[in-house]
Write a protein that holds these residues in place. Structure first.
Motif, PDB file in Angstrom:
ATOM      1  N   GLN A  39       0.707  -1.260   0.278  1.00  0.00           N
ATOM      2  CA  GLN A  39      -0.314   0.384   0.146  1.00  0.00           C
ATOM      3  C   GLN A  39       0.767   1.232  -0.179  1.00  0.00           C
ATOM      4  O   GLN A  39       0.280   2.063  -0.642  1.00  0.00           O
ATOM      5  CB  GLN A  39      -1.029  -0.077   1.240  1.00  0.00           C
ATOM      6  CG  GLN A  39      -1.639  -0.793   0.998  1.00  0.00           C
ATOM      7  CD  GLN A  39      -3.047  -0.779   2.563  1.00  0.00           C
ATOM      8  OE1 GLN A  39      -2.555  -0.870   3.584  1.00  0.00           O
ATOM      9  NE2 GLN A  39      -4.367  -0.969   1.984  1.00  0.00           N
ATOM     10  N   LEU A  40       2.071   1.233   0.660  1.00  0.00           N
ATOM     11  CA  LEU A  40       2.656   2.789   1.291  1.00  0.00           C
ATOM     12  C   LEU A  40       3.173   2.915  -0.607  1.00  0.00           C
ATOM     13  O   LEU A  40       3.250   3.973  -1.048  1.00  0.00           O
ATOM     14  CB  LEU A  40       3.981   1.970   1.958  1.00  0.00           C
ATOM     15  CG  LEU A  40       3.136   2.399   3.217  1.00  0.00           C
ATOM     16  CD1 LEU A  40       4.566   1.306   4.218  1.00  0.00           C
ATOM     17  CD2 LEU A  40       2.916   3.864   3.954  1.00  0.00           C
ATOM     18  N   ILE A  41       3.839   1.894  -1.558  1.00  0.00           N
ATOM     19  CA  ILE A  41       4.602   1.993  -2.411  1.00  0.00           C
ATOM     20  C   ILE A  41       4.219   1.980  -3.391  1.00  0.00           C
ATOM     21  O   ILE A  41       4.329   3.315  -4.241  1.00  0.00           O
ATOM     22  CB  ILE A  41       5.375   0.671  -2.868  1.00  0.00           C
ATOM     23  CG1 ILE A  41       6.785   0.027  -1.068  1.00  0.00           C
ATOM     24  CG2 ILE A  41       5.482   0.457  -4.162  1.00  0.00           C
ATOM     25  CD1 ILE A  41       7.332  -1.688  -1.485  1.00  0.00           C
ATOM     26  N   ALA A  42       2.469   1.863  -3.916  1.00  0.00           N
ATOM     27  CA  ALA A  42       1.499   1.912  -4.909  1.00  0.00           C
ATOM     28  C   ALA A  42       1.104   3.485  -4.334  1.00  0.00           C
ATOM     29  O   ALA A  42       1.240   4.319  -4.909  1.00  0.00           O
ATOM     30  CB  ALA A  42       0.430   1.320  -4.430  1.00  0.00           C
ATOM     31  N   CYS A  43       1.368   4.091  -2.834  1.00  0.00           N
ATOM     32  CA  CYS A  43       0.690   5.513  -3.245  1.00  0.00           C
ATOM     33  C   CYS A  43       2.309   6.142  -3.262  1.00  0.00           C
ATOM     34  O   CYS A  43       1.975   7.384  -3.736  1.00  0.00           O
ATOM     35  CB  CYS A  43       0.592   5.309  -1.422  1.00  0.00           C
ATOM     36  SG  CYS A  43      -0.953   4.782  -0.743  1.00  0.00           S
ATOM     37  N   SER A  44       2.702   5.975  -2.883  1.00  0.00           N
ATOM     38  CA  SER A  44       4.422   6.904  -3.216  1.00  0.00           C
ATOM     39  C   SER A  44       4.574   6.710  -4.531  1.00  0.00           C
ATOM     40  O   SER A  44       5.039   7.866  -4.811  1.00  0.00           O
ATOM     41  CB  SER A  44       5.738   5.612  -3.086  1.00  0.00           C
ATOM     42  OG  SER A  44       6.619   6.640  -2.649  1.00  0.00           O
ATOM     43  N   VAL A  98     -10.422   3.346  -6.845  1.00  0.00           N
ATOM     44  CA  VAL A  98     -10.091   4.566  -5.166  1.00  0.00           C
ATOM     45  C   VAL A  98     -10.039   3.926  -4.695  1.00  0.00           C
ATOM     46  O   VAL A  98      -9.012   2.759  -4.202  1.00  0.00           O
ATOM     47  CB  VAL A  98     -11.743   5.342  -5.555  1.00  0.00           C
ATOM     48  CG1 VAL A  98     -12.386   5.929  -6.655  1.00  0.00           C
ATOM     49  CG2 VAL A  98     -12.342   3.854  -4.792  1.00  0.00           C
ATOM     50  N   PRO A  99      -8.821   5.335  -3.729  1.00  0.00           N
ATOM     51  CA  PRO A  99      -8.159   5.013  -2.349  1.00  0.00           C
ATOM     52  C   PRO A  99      -9.024   4.901  -1.116  1.00  0.00           C
ATOM     53  O   PRO A  99      -9.960   5.114  -1.556  1.00  0.00           O
ATOM     54  CB  PRO A  99      -6.760   5.638  -2.812  1.00  0.00           C
ATOM     55  CG  PRO A  99      -7.293   6.490  -3.024  1.00  0.00           C
ATOM     56  CD  PRO A  99      -8.707   6.223  -4.839  1.00  0.00           C
ATOM     57  N   PHE A 155      -4.711   8.137   3.702  1.00  0.00           N
ATOM     58  CA  PHE A 155      -3.887   8.713   4.869  1.00  0.00           C
ATOM     59  C   PHE A 155      -2.055   9.036   4.550  1.00  0.00           C
ATOM     60  O   PHE A 155      -1.497  10.295   4.312  1.00  0.00           O
ATOM     61  CB  PHE A 155      -4.037   8.246   6.018  1.00  0.00           C
ATOM     62  CG  PHE A 155      -2.767   8.858   6.643  1.00  0.00           C
ATOM     63  CD1 PHE A 155      -2.869   9.300   7.323  1.00  0.00           C
ATOM     64  CD2 PHE A 155      -1.867   7.814   7.125  1.00  0.00           C
ATOM     65  CE1 PHE A 155      -2.570  10.608   8.724  1.00  0.00           C
ATOM     66  CE2 PHE A 155      -0.823   8.211   8.247  1.00  0.00           C
ATOM     67  CZ  PHE A 155      -1.213   9.039   8.485  1.00  0.00           C
ATOM     68  N   PHE A 156      -2.257   7.988   3.616  1.00  0.00           N
ATOM     69  CA  PHE A 156      -1.216   7.216   2.823  1.00  0.00           C
ATOM     70  C   PHE A 156      -1.089   9.174   2.038  1.00  0.00           C
ATOM     71  O   PHE A 156       1.149   9.289   1.564  1.00  0.00           O
ATOM     72  CB  PHE A 156      -0.265   6.748   2.298  1.00  0.00           C
ATOM     73  CG  PHE A 156      -0.434   5.176   3.343  1.00  0.00           C
ATOM     74  CD1 PHE A 156      -0.395   5.180   4.254  1.00  0.00           C
ATOM     75  CD2 PHE A 156      -0.859   4.033   3.022  1.00  0.00           C
ATOM     76  CE1 PHE A 156      -0.215   4.323   5.510  1.00  0.00           C
ATOM     77  CE2 PHE A 156      -1.475   3.315   4.166  1.00  0.00           C
ATOM     78  CZ  PHE A 156      -0.881   3.387   5.081  1.00  0.00           C
ATOM     79  N   LEU A 157      -1.586   8.975   0.616  1.00  0.00           N
ATOM     80  CA  LEU A 157      -1.421   9.986  -0.197  1.00  0.00           C
ATOM     81  C   LEU A 157      -1.507  11.269   0.404  1.00  0.00           C
ATOM     82  O   LEU A 157      -0.690  11.585  -0.220  1.00  0.00           O
ATOM     83  CB  LEU A 157      -2.859   9.459  -0.824  1.00  0.00           C
ATOM     84  CG  LEU A 157      -2.861   8.692  -1.752  1.00  0.00           C
ATOM     85  CD1 LEU A 157      -4.225   8.306  -2.603  1.00  0.00           C
ATOM     86  CD2 LEU A 157      -1.833   8.645  -2.790  1.00  0.00           C
TER      87      LEU A 157
END
Length: 284
Positions: free
Chosen positions: A234-239, A261-262, A268-270
């Motif tokens: 999830q973090l990588i996809a958002c980054s 959609v996120p 939050f990460f985005l």
């Protein structure tokens, strides 16, 4: 109440309402080691009371994962050798010069040295706080340290982190268990929460060097390897979706790349990664 992970590993769950992080206990044949000292004298005492119900060796060491108040203000209570990395020790030295009377605490809050919640915990859970002095570190290490508790090895590693630059993790190889402290979390700078985007991949690389099946984070329930994999994905996809200081652009790129959609934490990460971009923009 302590949770038992194995014959030699226990932990007290986090209590986010009271800003209490997870506290860990690793037991060898000769010694026991505590991970994080608690957010107050009372937090540490609650943990010690539970430890005394166990048939384990005495606590010889307390590892502080990083120098945020909720992880170390109770450390004196254990009467044990405090282990920190060099940078954590430097920051604890600043706290060793602090005073804890009401007037001074209010000044610290006004100067944003501590939060109002931190002040409230100190006032309510540290008895005799006007004479309170944070104890000295017994072992200060550079980057890496291995502790043998008696047929039970703990590996301490100062890793790259999105949360702080003094994050120490504790890995118990024969249990495939790792205590991450707050290392994978976001942080706050100039009152703006953000994820340090440039440190995300290095941090994941540092953590994934260890063959772990059980992950304990500072303010979460225990995670298994599959849950951590999803978290990192999830973090990588958002980054990958955050390339500018625009949340709208980040959400739009995320939707195109992920074809959805996120949801949940992804929003939050985005936002946190967009905030990181905002903080990098030079002030006029």
């Amino acid at each position: 109440m302590l949770n038992q992970l194995s014959d030699s590993i226990y932990y007290m769950s986090n209590d986010n309402d009271r800003e209490r992080p997870v506290l860990g206990l690793v037991c060898g044949e000769k010694h026991s080691l505590v991970i994080d000292g608690g957010n107050s004298v009372q937090h540490a005492k609650d943990f010690i009371k539970e430890i005394r119900c166990l048939d384990v060796p005495p606590v010889q060491y307390v590892v502080i994962t990083h120098a945020h108040w909720d992880h170390f203000l109770g450390m004196n209570e254990f009467g044990a050798t405090i282990i920190v990395n060099r940078l954590t020790n430097k920051r604890l030295n600043e706290w060793r010069d602090y005073s804890f009377d009401d007037a001074t605490l209010c000044k610290y809050v006004e100067a944003k040295k501590i939060s109002a919640h931190c002040m409230a915990v100190i006032q309510n859970e540290i008895p005799e706080r006007e004479s309170f002095v944070l104890g000295r570190s017994g072992i200060v290490f550079e980057q890496y340290l291995q502790i043998d508790l008696g047929n039970k090895v703990c590996m301490l590693d100062q890793i790259r982190s999105t949360h702080t630059d003094d994050s120490t993790i504790v890995y118990i190889p024969d249990e495939k268990t790792i205590f991450l402290g707050d290392s994978p979390y976001s942080t706050t700078t100039r009152s703006l929460f953000h994820y340090k985007q440039d440190l995300l991949f290095p941090m994941i690389q540092d953590i994934e060097r260890y063959d772990a099946e059980h992950f304990l984070l500072g303010h979460e329930s225990i995670c298994d390897s599959e849950e951590m994999k999803i978290f990192f994905e999830q973090l990588i996809a958002c980054s990958k979706s955050v390339k500018t200081a625009s949340l709208e652009e980040a959400i739009s790129l995320f939707e195109r790349e992920q074809r959805r959609v996120p949801v949940g934490d992804e929003l939050f990460f985005l936002k946190a990664m967009v905030n990181d971009r905002i903080l990098q923009v030079p002030k006029d």
